[in-house]
Design a protein around this motif. Structure first.
Motif, PDB file in Angstrom:
ATOM      1  N   TYR A  86       7.349   6.688  -9.605  1.00 19.19           N
ATOM      2  CA  TYR A  86       5.928   7.182  -8.818  1.00 19.19           C
ATOM      3  C   TYR A  86       5.413   8.091  -9.690  1.00 19.19           C
ATOM      4  O   TYR A  86       3.874   8.240 -10.282  1.00 19.19           O
ATOM      5  CB  TYR A  86       5.175   7.209  -7.842  1.00 19.19           C
ATOM      6  CG  TYR A  86       6.102   6.497  -6.539  1.00 19.19           C
ATOM      7  CD1 TYR A  86       7.287   6.427  -5.719  1.00 19.19           C
ATOM      8  CD2 TYR A  86       5.351   4.903  -6.953  1.00 19.19           C
ATOM      9  CE1 TYR A  86       7.492   5.590  -4.984  1.00 19.19           C
ATOM     10  CE2 TYR A  86       6.420   4.033  -5.951  1.00 19.19           C
ATOM     11  CZ  TYR A  86       6.600   4.578  -5.347  1.00 19.19           C
ATOM     12  OH  TYR A  86       7.648   3.781  -3.923  1.00 19.19           O
ATOM     13  N   CYS A  87       6.061   8.554 -10.532  1.00 24.90           N
ATOM     14  CA  CYS A  87       5.005  10.315 -10.901  1.00 24.90           C
ATOM     15  C   CYS A  87       5.971  10.183 -12.834  1.00 24.90           C
ATOM     16  O   CYS A  87       6.726  11.608 -12.905  1.00 24.90           O
ATOM     17  CB  CYS A  87       6.008  11.452 -10.484  1.00 24.90           C
ATOM     18  SG  CYS A  87       4.491  10.629  -8.545  1.00 24.90           S
ATOM     19  N   PRO A  88       5.605   9.738 -13.433  1.00 26.33           N
ATOM     20  CA  PRO A  88       6.569   9.466 -14.643  1.00 26.33           C
ATOM     21  C   PRO A  88       6.018  10.593 -15.600  1.00 26.33           C
ATOM     22  O   PRO A  88       6.619  11.482 -16.597  1.00 26.33           O
ATOM     23  CB  PRO A  88       6.198   8.060 -15.212  1.00 26.33           C
ATOM     24  CG  PRO A  88       4.977   7.883 -14.566  1.00 26.33           C
ATOM     25  CD  PRO A  88       4.534   8.587 -13.421  1.00 26.33           C
ATOM     26  N   ASN A  89       4.740  11.864 -14.977  1.00 24.78           N
ATOM     27  CA  ASN A  89       4.944  12.877 -16.314  1.00 24.78           C
ATOM     28  C   ASN A  89       5.120  14.053 -14.997  1.00 24.78           C
ATOM     29  O   ASN A  89       4.669  15.382 -15.542  1.00 24.78           O
ATOM     30  CB  ASN A  89       3.276  13.150 -15.927  1.00 24.78           C
ATOM     31  CG  ASN A  89       3.224  11.901 -16.899  1.00 24.78           C
ATOM     32  OD1 ASN A  89       4.037  11.148 -17.808  1.00 24.78           O
ATOM     33  ND2 ASN A  89       1.753  10.840 -16.558  1.00 24.78           N
ATOM     34  N   PHE A  90       6.076  13.489 -14.224  1.00 20.62           N
ATOM     35  CA  PHE A  90       6.475  14.989 -13.060  1.00 20.62           C
ATOM     36  C   PHE A  90       6.763  15.889 -13.909  1.00 20.62           C
ATOM     37  O   PHE A  90       8.688  15.902 -14.382  1.00 20.62           O
ATOM     38  CB  PHE A  90       7.388  14.360 -12.059  1.00 20.62           C
ATOM     39  CG  PHE A  90       7.938  16.019 -10.594  1.00 20.62           C
ATOM     40  CD1 PHE A  90       9.147  15.651 -11.024  1.00 20.62           C
ATOM     41  CD2 PHE A  90       6.898  16.420 -10.452  1.00 20.62           C
ATOM     42  CE1 PHE A  90      10.176  16.726 -10.122  1.00 20.62           C
ATOM     43  CE2 PHE A  90       7.413  17.642  -9.261  1.00 20.62           C
ATOM     44  CZ  PHE A  90       8.711  18.154  -9.279  1.00 20.62           C
ATOM     45  N   LYS A  91       6.926  17.204 -13.831  1.00 13.42           N
ATOM     46  CA  LYS A  91       7.707  18.628 -14.938  1.00 13.42           C
ATOM     47  C   LYS A  91       8.732  19.357 -13.925  1.00 13.42           C
ATOM     48  O   LYS A  91       7.735  19.658 -12.627  1.00 13.42           O
ATOM     49  CB  LYS A  91       6.758  19.229 -15.368  1.00 13.42           C
ATOM     50  CG  LYS A  91       7.524  20.497 -16.185  1.00 13.42           C
ATOM     51  CD  LYS A  91       6.412  21.320 -16.569  1.00 13.42           C
ATOM     52  CE  LYS A  91       6.881  22.900 -16.978  1.00 13.42           C
ATOM     53  NZ  LYS A  91       7.807  23.474 -15.504  1.00 13.42           N
TER      54      LYS A  91
END
Ligand SMILES: CC1(C)c2ccccc2-c2ccc(C[C@@H](CC(=O)O)C(=O)C(=O)O)cc21
Ligand SMILES: [Zn+2]
Length: 322
Positions: A86-91
């Motif tokens: 769901y959150c591919p850009n999650f750091k």
């Protein structure tokens, strides 16, 4: 034990978590009513009170252990599977390493300020050496098994061995399991909030990698973004060697390692909650949290995209249930 936690100031009210003998009926009453209590004489893991860094490095064996590295004192949990889904850009706030205990111990003894903090978190399993296994076998299992049977808890799902550096912080979150938390070396400050704090501690969405973690920082509160923080109130305890804290299922907790020792060693015992809850009205606060979680999961399954889910709940609530 002298309260070595005098330097901490909170913006919210804090009451002490009761410290009672495990033979005190009041202690058992608190556990049955899913309220926190510190058991001072459970002698749950007395054989592990000697588990200092050298002893563990010497006996735990050559297997790789999970160690988290952080650029700051915080170690905020994240669910790897939800990043890709769901959150591919999650750091990622921490980096997950797999090193031997000896390598971990060396990094701790050679640590200098400015270097990344480390937190060893490893499920105790059959890979441990025979000496550690012998210590593990001599935990107070008769008391544990009687306790979990009385409370109707499910199976013991895991024991995490936790070795944290002084100052490490596990930010506010809740778990979906009953937890008997044993402090072995050093001291930990535990701040607990009841499950009815769901609308005051602002958990990330269930689909988010930080599911079950609070979006807010109770030591740097953003009252504009999270106004409910003004209404929070906590129970707190400083745990020392031999103390066992019962962290009830769905209770929020913030745990940090104090500086009176270079590192802390803890073991937790996570148990599944009671299998079937009698549905008695009014529902318990934790039951409402479980229902909210199920609704969030259902809507995500139906709509597939986080932006759609956000829009869906806004449409459902804004101007109607607010
Ligand atoms: C922060 C860390 C190492 C971590 C990183 C990545 C995934 C999971 C976890 C995880 C799980 C449990 C703990 C122990 C404890 C908090 C504490 O004692 O610090 C706690 O919350 C509990 O016993 O429920 C600590 C961690
Ligand atoms: Zn936890």
């Amino acid at each position: 034990m002298a309260d070595i936690d005098y330097e901490t100031k909170y913006f919210f009210p804090v009451k002490p978590i009761p410290r009672l003998s495990c033979r005190d009926p009041e202690a058992l009453r608190l556990i049955s009513s899913e309220k926190p209590v510190v058991l001072t004489d459970a002698k749950l893991c007395d054989s592990a009170l000697k588990w200092n860094l050298d002893y563990l490095a010497q006996h735990i064996g050559p297997a790789k252990h999970v160690v988290f590295a952080s650029q700051c004192d915080e170690f905020k949990y994240y669910d790897e599977t939800k990043i890709s889904q769901y959150c591919p850009n999650f750091k990622r706030p921490t980096q997950r390493l797999e090193i031997t205990f000896q390598e971990f111990a060396n990094k701790l003894t050679q640590w200098n300020p400015g270097q990344e903090k480390l937190y060893l978190q490893q499920g105790l399993n059959s890979s441990v050496g025979t000496v550690i296994a012998a210590d593990f076998v001599s935990f107070n299992w008769p008391w544990l098994n009687a306790q979990t049977k009385t409370q109707g808890w499910g199976t013991l799902t895991s024991n995490l061995l936790l070795v944290a550096m002084a100052g490490n912080v596990t930010p506010v979150h809740y778990d979906e399991q009953q937890n008997l938390f044993c402090q072995l070396v050093g001291h930990k400050r535990c701040i607990l909030f009841s499950p009815d704090h769901h609308d005051r501690l602002y958990p990330h969405p269930v689909y988010h990698p930080h599911d079950r973690q609070s979006q807010a920082d109770i030591f740097k509160p953003d009252f504009d973004k999270f106004p409910g923080l003004r209404q929070i109130s906590a129970q707190s305890a400083v745990l020392g060697p031999g103390d066992v804290l019962y962290i009830p299922i769905y209770w929020w907790h913030h745990i940090s390692s104090l500086h009176n020792h270079p590192y802390t060693v803890s073991i937790n015992f996570w148990y599944k909650g009671a299998s079937t809850d009698m549905v008695i009205y009014p529902l318990l606060d934790r039951q409402k949290v479980a229902i909210m979680r199920n609704i969030e999961k259902m809507i995500m399954d139906a709509l597939k995209k986080p932006t759609e889910v956000d829009q869906f709940f806004q449409s459902l609530i804004l101007g109607r249930y607010t």
